[in-house]
Every structure is written in structure tokens, then in C-alpha cells.
Design a protein around this motif. Sequence first.
Motif, PDB file in Angstrom:
ATOM      1  N   UNK A  32       0.843  -1.186   0.000  1.00 40.13           N
ATOM      2  CA  UNK A  32       0.000   0.000   0.000  1.00 40.13           C
ATOM      3  C   UNK A  32       0.885   1.244   0.000  1.00 40.13           C
ATOM      4  N   UNK A  33       0.487   2.251  -0.785  1.00 35.54           N
ATOM      5  CA  UNK A  33       1.245   3.484  -0.892  1.00 35.54           C
ATOM      6  C   UNK A  33       2.220   3.496  -2.043  1.00 35.54           C
ATOM      7  N   UNK A  34       2.488   2.335  -2.657  1.00 31.71           N
ATOM      8  CA  UNK A  34       3.399   2.296  -3.803  1.00 31.71           C
ATOM      9  C   UNK A  34       2.703   2.842  -5.047  1.00 31.71           C
ATOM     10  N   UNK A  49      -5.513   3.750  -7.528  1.00 35.04           N
ATOM     11  CA  UNK A  49      -6.361   4.919  -7.730  1.00 35.04           C
ATOM     12  C   UNK A  49      -5.498   6.156  -7.739  1.00 35.04           C
ATOM     13  N   UNK A  50      -6.072   7.252  -8.267  1.00 33.75           N
ATOM     14  CA  UNK A  50      -5.333   8.495  -8.353  1.00 33.75           C
ATOM     15  C   UNK A  50      -4.925   8.953  -6.966  1.00 33.75           C
ATOM     16  N   UNK A  55      -0.683   7.509  -9.682  1.00 33.67           N
ATOM     17  CA  UNK A  55      -1.617   6.531  -9.154  1.00 33.67           C
ATOM     18  C   UNK A  55      -0.936   5.765  -8.027  1.00 33.67           C
ATOM     19  N   UNK A  56      -1.696   5.460  -6.978  1.00 31.82           N
ATOM     20  CA  UNK A  56      -1.132   4.825  -5.775  1.00 31.82           C
ATOM     21  C   UNK A  56      -2.015   3.654  -5.381  1.00 31.82           C
ATOM     22  N   UNK A  57      -1.393   2.663  -4.796  1.00 30.04           N
ATOM     23  CA  UNK A  57      -2.142   1.520  -4.272  1.00 30.04           C
ATOM     24  C   UNK A  57      -2.789   1.903  -2.937  1.00 30.04           C
ATOM     25  N   UNK A  58      -4.122   1.800  -2.853  1.00 28.98           N
ATOM     26  CA  UNK A  58      -4.884   2.129  -1.649  1.00 28.98           C
ATOM     27  C   UNK A  58      -5.544   0.875  -1.082  1.00 28.98           C
TER      28      UNK A  58
END
Length: 604
Positions: A32-34, A49-50, A55-58
Motif C-alpha cells: 500500500x502506498x506504492x 487509484x489516483x 496513481x497509488x495503491x490504496x
Amino acid sequence: MKVAEYARLAAQAAAIALPLVALGCGPDPEKVGDECAPDDGCPNGLVCAEGGEDHICYAPPGAGCDAGGTDYCLGDAVCGDDGTCRVPLGGPCAGDTKDFCAEGTTCGADGTCQTPPGGACDPAGPDLCLDDAVCGKTRDGGGICGIAEGGACDPEAPLCAGGLTCAELVAGGHACYPPVLARGSVFDSESTAGIEGALVLALDDQATAITDVTTTDAAGNYVLEVPVPRTEDGAPIGDVIFTLRASAQDHQPFPGGLRTALPIASSEATSGDDGWSIETALTDIALIPLPEDQRGLPSISGAVLADEQSGGVLVVAEDEGGEGFSAVTDRGGAYTIFNVPAGSYSVSGYAAGLALDPKAAEVGDAAVTGVDLARSEAALGTLTGTLNIVNAPGGSTTSVVVVVASTFNDAFVRGEVPRGLRTPLSGPPDVSGEFSISGVPAGKYVVLAAFENDSLVRDPDPNIAGTQLVTVEMPSPGEDVSLPTSFKITESLPVIGPGATDPEPVTAAPTLRWGDDASEDFYTVVVYNAYGDLVWCLGDDPTCAGSSIPGSSGVDEVSVEYGGPLDPGMYYQFRVTSWRSPGGEPGAISATEDLRGVFYVTGQ
């Protein structure tokens, strides 16, 4: 040759590297956060998602998160204290997210996260209370979700919306309605300044606490919710009677000394924005300041641990000399005894039908807390006796009360009556001969007949049988105790004023007035202040201001001008005794009643 060969190999490497970049040698998210590519997504159920320019992994609702770190929960979801991403209040919670609403909320029938009954809400914002619950405004301006007005409730777990109370219905059951609120102030009788930190509670007509204690604010004001049954439209019934009790540091408790608590009726309630209010002269309570040498003393506090019998228990801290300091427990059993001098005390609780184990307390310079009284298995006793009403209108009846001896004041001829130690238990007097009081706990008591306002008094002549004060001790375990003598009761002298019925304010020396006794030879008059000091008298005692008042005939009223002190804020009581001198030996024949003739000087 070597240079040409290196150039060729470098060109081949470049040709191979270009397609590798094109095939995905960009972001390679692992957590997460990458950063991520929308077309490639994220591993482990994360969502790409944006997130700003990239775009970042949430983490979606229900996934783990770092409660102390950066919040990478998806969309409006937030990281809860439990390390789980959760949907906020008002957010959608259908499908896989319905079990992951924010802490303190739950997924409602409309598919959004809502606040269940009992949770906080914003009365000025959108109603986000669960399903049929509504957001009610509390007296402090906040909001609580709960059952709407008129909705059925359980008094054990009421869950009414803010500003409502779970009220008993006359027709049976309970429903949420606006509360009945006694409003008033507690103030110093001398300065009229409000007293901060005073404790106020309400008792029913049997001296049982019906409320918890409320504490006055900086201005001495208080609001006390009083339980009153309701009609079918939610209006309070009008025949609930209660009295108020107040106490504070450096002041005499109320009621006490010369002062009794007058009944307040629920019929005085008027409807307002936040409920039904009772605000009268009786809800404003003046407390008399203690003498200077009795101020600044500590307190004893604790609780009576007797389940449903905990409320309205008289708690007395008795010192080694037999003097008692007292308080009454609130509905939950809590008590505080103010103004206790240093010393060793035995703390006991008194109420009909309840035995409690006493507890020792050592008082020094600081408040003593945690003096809790537990239920005892000791048997209770019964007091029986008789009284004889003479020289009074036919059909006269009276009442009998039992006073804890360590609280009895000889000057006032009164003291603290524990809950239930009265016959009849409540209501008008009905005793004309034999009487019995059951459920009496162990202790030493003074038994008083004709103490209350019923136009009767204990015969004041100490030279005949049945006129002396009766002190009795109930052992532990209790037993049947019969009083050794019969009380002799006679008609009282009527008080005309001041204080014919209630304590009466004065601004100048009053004229003391009473009804004539048809067979008297003379009268004596005494006046006591609220501390129990004799401050003025007329009689044969050389310390009095004047001699006794000669008897009158053919008149309805006798009077005399009061010539004693008039300290602002102080309460006084005048008492008159009529005398006859058959054969030259004076004998008292009647007197004014114990609770009448009280007047006070309005604060200057």
C-alpha cells in the motif's frame, strides 16, 4: 577492431533494452502506498487509484492500515484505531463494505453508515442516525441519536434521543418524552451570593431519593431531572409530590435546624423548549453559613451498597461524644457529609427495612472518601407504643416519627428522620392510639409524637406522665421493642404570624402573634436562631428581656413586639407556652407547634 566490436555490442544492448521498457519496466507495486499503473493494478486486494500526480495503491474498506502512519485508505475511508480501513459516517456500506463502517457507526437499511441510538450526532446537521432513530439536542447543545418522542423505551436501557427521558406511562409501559426539570439556585442566606458546588437531590413523600445528585454551577444554579409519570399525550401528571435537599461546604444543610423542606407538586410544571420546568420560590434554596469556627472542615463521602434500596438512606457519622453529622444518599447510593471536624467516627446508615454494617472513619485535615456501607444480614426490629390525645377536638389524629438520637437537637426538639421510620408511612396523620413502626435497624433513637403540623403538640408539662421525650435503643439483631410510656398529646396554640404555615420573610422586627388559650394565667415566649442559640425571651428567667405576658380573656389573639437580634440571612423561630397556676404552682398547659413560627431576615 576492439573499438568497433564494443560499439556493436552496445548497439545490440540498446536495441534489447528499448522493448523491455515498453513491456513494463515502470512501477512495480508491492504494498500500500506504492505507485501503480491503472492497467496493471495492485497486488493483495489493493486498489490502484489516483493519488496526486500519480496513481497509488490504496487499501479498500476492511483492509489493514497503519493507524499511526499515513492514511492510504481508499476514497473517503479512514484508518480506524483498530488498524482497519473503515467507511465514514454517511458513506456507502452496501455489499462487501457493510461490516466496515467507522467505529461507533453501523450500516443502515438505506446502505449508508449511520450512528446507532446512544451515539453522538450533530443536531444542526443532516440526520445520520440509524434507521428510525433521530438526532435529539441535549441541554448542553450537543446531540444524541435515539428513540423519537413518543416511542416505546426500556427504562433499563432507555436509548431515547437527546433531550428526552424514558418516562413511566400511567397506562403502563414507558415512552420517550421531554423531561420534568426542577430549576433553581442555591445561595448564601446572608450574602445572597450563589454557592458553587452545592449538592441537590429530590426525595419523595416517603423520603426515598428519586434522583441522583446534581451539582450547582459557578453561579449556584442547578437543573435536576425529576421522574414523573405521563399521560397518553406525554404530559406529566400533577399529583407527584417531592421535596429538595441541599448541602454545601461551610453551610448548614437544608432541611435542618429550624427549617423544613416544603412539598413541591408536579402540577407546577410548565412546558418549554427543553422539557417541563418547575421553577418556583421553593426551588431556590438558601443555605445558612456556619459560624466562622466551623468553616473549612473536610467531608466524608462514599456509597451505600444495597442495590435497589441504596437511595434515600440517612448516613450519619457519629463522633466519640455522640454528636452526629448526616447526609442522605442519592438514587444511586452516593453521599457526602460536609463540614466534619477532625476525629474518630462510626459511620452508619438508617432506613426502614434495611440493615447496614457500620464503618469506622478517621478524619484529619483532608476529605475522607470511599466510606462505603454494605448490607448486613442482621434482623430488623419493631417499635410499638400508644398515645393519648386529650383536650383537643374530637377525631384529632397525629403522626409518630423516629429520629436518630445523635442528630437530635434539644433546642429545636427535632432531628433527622430516616426513610420509612414514620407512621403513617406517608400522607396525613392517622394515629389516635396504638402505633407500630417496623423494619427498624439497630441504633439509638428519639421517638416524637405530634411533631408535624397537625394542630397538636406533646403536652408541655414535664411533671406529668407521658410528656417527656422518649429515647429507645434497638439492638442488633432487632427485636420487638415496646415504648415504656404512653405519649400525652394536646391541642396546640395556633401561630398567627410570622410563620403561620411556612418560613416568612421580614425586614423589621415583627409582631409575634398567636391564638389565645382560654384557660391560661400567663405566657412565656422564647426565640431561637438557626444555630440553636436562645436569642430573646420573655419569662421569669432573669436572663430574659422581660417578664411573662399576663393571660387574656375574651380575645382571640395575643401579641408582643419582638425585641431580639435581626441578622440578615438568619432564620429565627418563636415559641409560646401557656401556663396555669392552680394553687400557686405553675404548670405548662399548651404550646405552639414544633414547625411553625419561623421567620427570616431577607439578605441586605
